[in-house]
Design a protein around this motif. Structure first.
Motif, mmCIF file in Angstrom:
data_model
loop_
_atom_site.group_PDB
_atom_site.id
_atom_site.type_symbol
_atom_site.label_atom_id
_atom_site.label_comp_id
_atom_site.label_asym_id
_atom_site.label_seq_id
_atom_site.Cartn_x
_atom_site.Cartn_y
_atom_site.Cartn_z
ATOM 1 N N SER B 47 0.831 -1.204 0.000
ATOM 2 C CA SER B 47 0.000 0.000 0.000
ATOM 3 C C SER B 47 0.863 1.250 0.000
ATOM 4 C CB SER B 47 -0.898 0.018 1.226
ATOM 5 O OG SER B 47 -1.639 -1.163 1.313
ATOM 6 N N PHE B 48 1.841 1.262 0.891
ATOM 7 C CA PHE B 48 2.715 2.444 0.944
ATOM 8 C C PHE B 48 3.496 2.602 -0.348
ATOM 9 C CE2 PHE B 48 2.245 2.411 5.629
ATOM 10 C CZ PHE B 48 1.962 3.747 5.786
ATOM 11 N N SER B 49 3.953 1.466 -0.910
ATOM 12 C CA SER B 49 4.711 1.523 -2.157
ATOM 13 C C SER B 49 3.876 2.188 -3.241
ATOM 14 C CB SER B 49 5.118 0.106 -2.568
ATOM 15 O OG SER B 49 5.465 0.073 -3.918
ATOM 16 N N ARG B 50 2.590 1.811 -3.325
ATOM 17 C CA ARG B 50 1.715 2.397 -4.341
ATOM 18 C C ARG B 50 1.470 3.865 -4.041
ATOM 19 N NH1 ARG B 50 -0.077 4.782 -7.362
ATOM 20 N NH2 ARG B 50 -1.826 4.588 -8.812
ATOM 21 N N GLN B 51 1.278 4.180 -2.759
ATOM 22 C CA GLN B 51 0.968 5.550 -2.380
ATOM 23 C C GLN B 51 2.125 6.488 -2.718
ATOM 24 O OE1 GLN B 51 -1.980 5.850 -1.041
ATOM 25 N NE2 GLN B 51 -2.067 8.039 -0.611
ATOM 26 N N MET B 52 3.362 6.017 -2.477
ATOM 27 C CA MET B 52 4.526 6.878 -2.686
ATOM 28 C C MET B 52 5.153 6.669 -4.051
ATOM 29 S SD MET B 52 6.021 6.106 1.082
ATOM 30 C CE MET B 52 7.027 7.545 1.386
ATOM 31 N N VAL B 53 4.577 5.797 -4.860
ATOM 32 C CA VAL B 53 5.099 5.487 -6.200
ATOM 33 C C VAL B 53 6.598 5.220 -6.102
ATOM 34 C CG1 VAL B 53 5.028 6.090 -8.624
ATOM 35 C CG2 VAL B 53 3.390 7.078 -7.084
ATOM 36 N N ASP B 54 6.937 4.241 -5.262
ATOM 37 C CA ASP B 54 8.340 3.930 -5.000
ATOM 38 C C ASP B 54 8.443 2.415 -4.855
ATOM 39 O OD1 ASP B 54 10.792 3.436 -3.873
ATOM 40 O OD2 ASP B 54 10.830 5.345 -2.799
ATOM 41 N N HIS B 55 9.429 1.818 -5.493
ATOM 42 C CA HIS B 55 9.496 0.361 -5.507
ATOM 43 C C HIS B 55 10.128 -0.258 -4.258
ATOM 44 C CE1 HIS B 55 8.986 0.655 -10.004
ATOM 45 N NE2 HIS B 55 8.051 -0.166 -9.626
ATOM 46 N N ASP B 56 10.691 0.588 -3.388
ATOM 47 C CA ASP B 56 11.431 0.036 -2.251
ATOM 48 C C ASP B 56 10.551 -0.890 -1.415
ATOM 49 O OD1 ASP B 56 13.381 1.547 -3.219
ATOM 50 O OD2 ASP B 56 13.723 2.763 -1.423
ATOM 51 N N GLN B 58 8.142 -2.760 -2.383
ATOM 52 C CA GLN B 58 7.933 -4.050 -3.038
ATOM 53 C C GLN B 58 9.174 -4.934 -2.907
ATOM 54 O OE1 GLN B 58 6.127 -3.838 -6.851
ATOM 55 N NE2 GLN B 58 4.871 -2.089 -6.290
ATOM 56 N N VAL B 59 10.353 -4.299 -2.923
ATOM 57 C CA VAL B 59 11.578 -5.085 -2.691
ATOM 58 C C VAL B 59 11.536 -5.692 -1.295
ATOM 59 C CG1 VAL B 59 14.062 -4.934 -2.446
ATOM 60 C CG2 VAL B 59 12.930 -3.731 -4.293
ATOM 61 N N ILE C 55 4.477 -8.616 -7.522
ATOM 62 C CA ILE C 55 4.177 -9.122 -6.180
ATOM 63 C C ILE C 55 2.922 -9.984 -6.222
ATOM 64 C CG2 ILE C 55 3.655 -8.452 -3.808
ATOM 65 C CD1 ILE C 55 6.430 -7.755 -4.576
ATOM 66 N N ALA C 56 1.919 -9.527 -6.982
ATOM 67 C CA ALA C 56 0.687 -10.305 -7.078
ATOM 68 C C ALA C 56 0.982 -11.695 -7.634
ATOM 69 C CB ALA C 56 -0.311 -9.565 -7.960
ATOM 70 N N ALA C 57 1.759 -11.740 -8.708
ATOM 71 C CA ALA C 57 2.074 -13.038 -9.307
ATOM 72 C C ALA C 57 2.844 -13.910 -8.331
ATOM 73 C CB ALA C 57 2.883 -12.819 -10.581
ATOM 74 N N GLY C 167 5.759 -1.532 -10.799
ATOM 75 C CA GLY C 167 5.424 -2.859 -10.310
ATOM 76 C C GLY C 167 5.735 -3.990 -11.252
ATOM 77 N N THR C 168 6.343 -3.708 -12.406
ATOM 78 C CA THR C 168 6.647 -4.798 -13.333
ATOM 79 C C THR C 168 7.927 -5.501 -12.925
ATOM 80 O OG1 THR C 168 7.841 -3.285 -14.720
ATOM 81 C CG2 THR C 168 5.554 -3.652 -15.280
ATOM 82 N N VAL C 169 8.155 -6.661 -13.547
ATOM 83 C CA VAL C 169 9.356 -7.441 -13.244
ATOM 84 C C VAL C 169 10.602 -6.600 -13.496
ATOM 85 C CG1 VAL C 169 10.644 -9.506 -13.808
ATOM 86 C CG2 VAL C 169 8.159 -9.540 -13.897
ATOM 87 N N GLU C 170 10.610 -5.882 -14.617
ATOM 88 C CA GLU C 170 11.796 -5.109 -14.976
ATOM 89 C C GLU C 170 12.090 -4.040 -13.936
ATOM 90 O OE1 GLU C 170 10.580 -4.034 -18.941
ATOM 91 O OE2 GLU C 170 12.632 -4.369 -19.605
ATOM 92 N N ALA C 171 11.031 -3.294 -13.545
ATOM 93 C CA ALA C 171 11.260 -2.169 -12.651
ATOM 94 C C ALA C 171 11.679 -2.650 -11.262
ATOM 95 C CB ALA C 171 9.990 -1.322 -12.568
ATOM 96 N N VAL C 172 10.953 -3.648 -10.723
ATOM 97 C CA VAL C 172 11.317 -4.149 -9.393
ATOM 98 C C VAL C 172 12.675 -4.832 -9.462
ATOM 99 C CG1 VAL C 172 10.630 -5.639 -7.498
ATOM 100 C CG2 VAL C 172 8.905 -4.412 -8.781
ATOM 101 N N GLY C 173 12.904 -5.563 -10.547
ATOM 102 C CA GLY C 173 14.186 -6.262 -10.687
ATOM 103 C C GLY C 173 15.349 -5.294 -10.746
#
Lengths: 723, 99, 239
Positions: B47-56, B58-59, C55-57, C167-173
């Motif tokens: 949720s925070f990742s989406r809110q801040m448009v930042d991939h950290d 998700q990592v 992440i969903a996948a 959120g794509t594989v490329e960007a997160v990767g």
């Protein structure tokens, strides 16, 4: 996206430029006008990592699999990785030369850069594991990898049959890895990693024959003394970070590329002075300067290739290299430079005088190294960075040659290190003798050997620089006199005259290396020349001692013949904004320069003549006169100015006394033990009561954890902490 | 969907998971409840990742995936061993580590 | 369209919470596991709606596909269920439930006041606008490396906020193998340690057999005796 380095450098340079413009308006440096420092030219490479990782690979292979590889395998891994690394370093330096061509580096510094991985990124603190090869690092890189390779090769012969053969090569490779980190580190943290790494390897190798208690003690002494210096170095590093917000020497130098006295307002001068002094404490530890030099002579307990590689050619020059790396800081910190030049000159003289009377061949060379490092710091204190680096390079050639030569002699004499049992070895070991002679002429400063050029440049800068003076010059000249004397004393006692030999029944308890000589079962006949793996490095280094000086022929000698000062021009981009100008009355006084050159040659000649009189001319009786007429002086020198005893009584005894009588008897036994016992009995009773909460039921633990979370959240929400 | 609603979903999932750890006897259910808590944290990160448009964020979720996978693998291995020992997986049986 | 996806988010949220409750409330572990699986799949839907496609996948593949299947497999292997059926809940744990209610209240109070109730900003659609004087990847869908840093399209961090990349594989990767490469490597070591640990814990040495006479199953009634004796031993040990 540009590399971080270039961005930082540009940002800092921009702010510095503004500050300079501001300063000029305020009446400072109006004559020079604001210098707009040219940002470094940076080109990415991917080979630098290979150069440093090859020795690490070698260390890992030899360290973990050494026993299975066998002698040949260990040789191949140990020397092969270093040879590859040396070849690669030549390729990289050639790339760097390409980069220096016209159209590339617009007058600024230039270098190859590789970012391996982001190391520490915490808030504003950014430290990448990045490598940087500029002209200054290139000089060190070539010296470290090539001299390092020669000494690896030499070690094959010297360490033959040692039970710790693979371990030795693993340590040596690990040392090269650390040294290359130190040389190539793009920020002070990587440099510090290498700095500590070489310290560790030095400790491991000094105590390599650790079965002998004295060797282990020498290793400990080196380690502890270096710790004092490292403490200063770390503090200096933090200070620089506090001022500049970065640990990259490039960015720091770029920010300081302004004329003296017109520092940007964000950089108070006192912080630079303090940082420079603290860094110099670190350099004193690593490069064996007063008052921290005492570890280096004891470090001779290690195997002789180690003395040549670590304690003469490379590691001990790390302090000089660090000062050259941070030339911007030392350029502005004038007071710190006075300290550097005074300490350097005093060390040069003190160590040289001690070297006059020692009988252990490696001890003489050790004090000689301390003395020569003092010479280098004189150049650094005078602001002649390129000259210091020049002497560093030539010293690496001739001192490595001298140590390897002494190792060859020591091996031939079955690990006897006392020169009184040598003599006349020229007949038995001609190659060793000739290379040793070349290196001796180089260190004594005889034209046209390498040391002549570099030492003469130092002497000239000691008197002609704005930071030098006549007194400094006189001290350094006296040190140069002593240098020629003790070196030729070694030659007379070791190679020339009659062979005296070790008397029957004389045990091997003199040399610190006695522990290992069980496996050198040579017949005790005439000394023999060493195998080719040892003589080839000797010959290469001997030739380098002869020709190495032509890389830095001073303008006053080479200028007439159109012979450029190659090294000086090569290093110019690194030091262009920070070189201290010569005294205006001296700068173009060529007659003076020639005169001083002749004077130093004459002093060396006189010194050599004296040694001939004492050892060669049959006037043996004269030698005793010195000891008889002024026994106090002889005792003073023989006992190394009683510095160890001084430290013992001023530092160690009070420390031990306070530790034993106050800290142990009162603080430890009464206060701490009382506290500890009290706490222990309290804990025991409390634990008996509270242990009932630990009922072994996982669900209850979870409930307690949730209760803890509730309390924490109450604190945060209720008191607004962290919002 | 505003951020606070997503966070409330995450908190509810977390608390439900914590309740599972606290009240259930079966160790496998306890372990699964811990997984549910980890998932709640993941939801907050995404949720925070989406809110801040930042991939950290998700990592970070990927890291939690790894930890969760290792945790289940080791946890299940331990449970199997525990079952071999006592023929039961009730938390009441395993309380020999009391103070 | 926008409203539909938001509505879907609420539906998935409700399903996720329902699945979680099912895990805690179902008496038989296998029912709990299926509930949890349901909850995790709902979460995967939420992730997809939040543009976290990778992440969903992975949620479906790793959590639902691998982890939960392992759990279900173990439940079936051990044939649990009936033995513990009459003692599903711990009485002591039920008393902690008010504490959990307080926790939920505090979390809501403390963190939502900080996070705010703004909806997520829409992702950028058009070309990336570079800061003045700095080259960057302007078009993220053309397969051309505009700024010459060897990172094309979504793999370039400049494109992180663009709709077709987020959120794509490329960007997160690119993030994972860029600034987070050290944690990434450490995570791989952790996985390796997990593999080795699992094998060591469950594997038997060749020739070693299952204990032929299993220790008697301890019935709930006999717990008091067993714990009483071990307590006596423990007190001795402590002194």
């Amino acid at each position: 996206m540009q590399p971080l380095l270039a961005q930082t450098a540009q940002a800092i340079a921009a702010s510095a430029g503004q500050a300079v413009a501001h300063g000029a308006g305020g009446g400072h440096g109006a004559a020079e006008g604001p210098i707009v420092a040219v940002a470094p030219t940076v080109e990415a490479t991917s080979l630098l990592a290979v150069v440093i990782l090859l020795p690490l690979l070698g260390a890992a292979l030899n360290g973990f699999l050494g026993k299975r590889l066998g002698t040949q395998g260990v040789n191949l891994v140990g020397c092969g990785t270093v040879a590859l690394s040396a070849l690669l370093s030549w390729k990289l330096v050639l790339d760097l030369v390409q980069l220096s061509g016209p159209g590339h580096a617009a007058g600024g510094n230039f270098g190859l850069h590789q970012n391996l991985f982001p190391w520490i990124h915490v808030g504003s603190f950014q430290a990448d594991f990045a490598l940087w090869l500029d002209p200054l690092a290139a000089v060190m890189l070539l010296v470290v990898t090539n001299v390092g390779f020669l000494i690896h090769l030499y070690s094959i012969g010297y360490m033959k049959g040692d039970p710790g053969y693979a371990r030795f090569f693993a340590y040596l490779n690990l040392f090269l890895f650390s040294m290359l980190c130190l040389v190539l580190g793009d920020n002070l943290l990587v440099l510090f990693l290498g700095w500590e790494g070489v310290g560790l390897c030095s400790y491991l190798l000094i105590g390599f024959w650790f079965e002998d208690r004295a060797n282990a003690r020498a290793g400990k002494k080196a380690f502890v003394t270096n710790r004092v210096g490292d403490f200063g170095f770390a503090l200096g590093m933090m200070m620089l970070f506090a001022v500049f917000g970065t640990l990259e020497p490039q960015a720091i130098n770029q920010a300081l590329a302004v004329p003296q006295g017109s520092l940007p307002a964000t950089v108070p001068l006192w912080t630079l002075e303090a940082a420079a002094l603290l860094l110099f404490v670190g350099a004193c530890g690593k490069s064996a300067q007063i008052p921290l030099y005492i570890w280096l002579p004891d470090a001779m307990a290690g195997p002789t290739p180690v003395s040549a590689l670590i304690h003469a050619a490379t590691m001990v020059t790390a302090g000089v290299y660090m000062v050259a790396r941070l030339n911007g800081v030392f350029f502005h910190a004038e007071f710190a430079c006075y300290v550097v030049i005074v300490v350097g000159a005093s060390t040069a003289l003190l160590a040289a005088t001690i070297g006059l009377v020692q009988n252990d061949i490696k001890k003489v060379l050790a004090y000689s190294t301390v003395s020569q490092l003092g010479f280098m710091f004189v150049a650094m204190g005078a602001g002649a960075w390129a000259v210091g680096v020049f002497h560093l390079m030539t010293h690496a050639f001739f001192k490595a040659c001298l140590f390897l030569g002494s190792g060859s002699v020591i091996l031939a004499m079955h690990h006897e290190q006392d020169m009184r049992f040598y003599g006349g070895l020229k007949r038995f070991m001609p190659t060793t003798h000739w290379t040793f002679l070349f290196a001796t002429l180089a260190i004594a400063g005889i034209f046209p050997f390498a040391g002549f050029f570099s030492k003469d440049e130092i002497l000239w800068n000691a008197i002609a620089s704005q930071r030098g003076g006549t007194l400094i010059y006189a001290v350094v000249l006296l040190a140069a006199f002593c240098t020629a004397f003790y070196m030729f004393r070694i030659l007379w006692m070791t190679f020339w005259g009659e062979h005296r030999g070790v008397p029957e029944g004389h045990g091997h308890d003199h040399g610190a290396e006695s522990a290992d000589d069980d496996h050198h079962h040579h017949a005790h006949g005439d000394p023999q020349e060493s195998p080719w793996t040892m003589t080839v490095p000797l010959m290469v280094l001997g030739v380098l001692s002869l020709v190495g000086g032509f890389l830095g022929v001073p303008a006053v000698l080479g200028g007439h013949f159109g012979f450029p000062n190659l090294l000086h021009d090569w290093l110019h981009p690194v030091f262009q904004y920070s070189t201290v100008a010569l005294d205006p009355t001296m700068a173009h006084n060529h007659a003076m320069e020639y005169g001083l050159m002749a004077l130093s040659l004459g002093v060396a000649g006189l010194s050599i003549f004296l040694t001939w009189l004492l050892w060669g001319g049959g006037k043996d009786a004269l030698r005793d006169i010195f000891a008889e007429k002024s026994p106090w002086l002889h005792d003073l020198l023989w006992n190394k100015w009683y510095v160890d005893e001084l430290y013992e009584s001023v530092l160690l005894k009070p420390l031990v006394f306070v530790s034993r009588e106050v800290l142990w008897r009162i603080v430890d036994e009464v206060i701490i033990d009382g506290l500890v016992n009290g706490v222990a009995s309290f804990c025991k009773q409390a634990a008996d009561k509270m242990g009932r909460a630990q009922d072994g039921d996982v669900g209850n633990y979870a409930t307690i954890m949730v209760a803890g979370m509730v309390v924490l959240l109450l604190v945060i929400v209720g008191f607004g902490v962290g919002t | 969907m505003p951020l606070d609603h997503l966070l409330i979903v995450a908190f509810v999932l977390f608390v439900v998971g914590a309740a599972g750890v606290m009240v259930r006897r079966n160790l496998i259910v306890v372990l699964m409840s811990i997984e549910l808590m980890l998932n709640a944290v993941n939801l907050a990160f995404v949720s925070f990742s989406r809110q801040m448009v930042d991939h950290d964020g998700q990592v970070m979720v990927l890291m939690i995936f790894v930890v969760a996978a290792v945790e289940v693998a080791i946890g299940m291995a331990i449970l199997v061993n525990m079952y071999r020992q006592k023929r039961s997986l009730s938390v009441d049986v395993f309380h020999s580590m009391r103070g | 369209m926008m409203d539909f996806s938001v509505a879907l988010l609420y539906v998935f949220s409700g399903m996720a919470v329902a699945g979680g409750l099912g895990l805690v409330l179902c008496k038989h572990p296998i029912h709990g596991a299926i509930s949890l699986l349901f909850s995790m799949l709902s979460l995967a839907g939420i992730y997809a709606l939040l543009d976290a496609h990778l992440i969903a996948a992975l949620q479906v593949i790793i959590y639902a596909g691998a982890i939960m299947i392992l759990v279900v497999y173990i439940i079936m292997l051990l044939d649990l269920g009936s033995a513990d059926a009459q003692t599903v809940y711990r009485k002591a744990g039920l008393m902690g439930l008010p504490l959990l209610a307080l926790l939920l209240l505090l979390l809501g109070q403390g963190m939502i006041s900080v996070a705010g109730d703004a909806a997520a900003p829409p992702l950028a659609q058009g070309p990336v606008v570079c800061p003045p004087g700095v080259a960057c990847e302007t078009d993220c869908g053309d397969g051309v490396d505009q700024d010459g840093d060897n990172m094309t399209d979504c793999a370039d961090t400049d494109c992180a906020g663009v709709a077709i990349c987020f959120g794509t594989v490329e960007a997160v990767g690119a993030n994972l193998l860029g600034p987070f490469v050290l944690p990434f490597e450490i995570a791989s070591v952790l996985l390796l340690a997990g593999i080795v640990g699992a094998i060591l814990l469950t594997g038997r040495k060749p020739g070693e057999l299952e204990p032929s006479v299993p220790p008697p199953a301890i019935q709930p009634g006999s717990i008091a005796d067993a714990s009483g004796s071990s307590e006596a031993q423990d007190t001795e040990g402590a002194v």
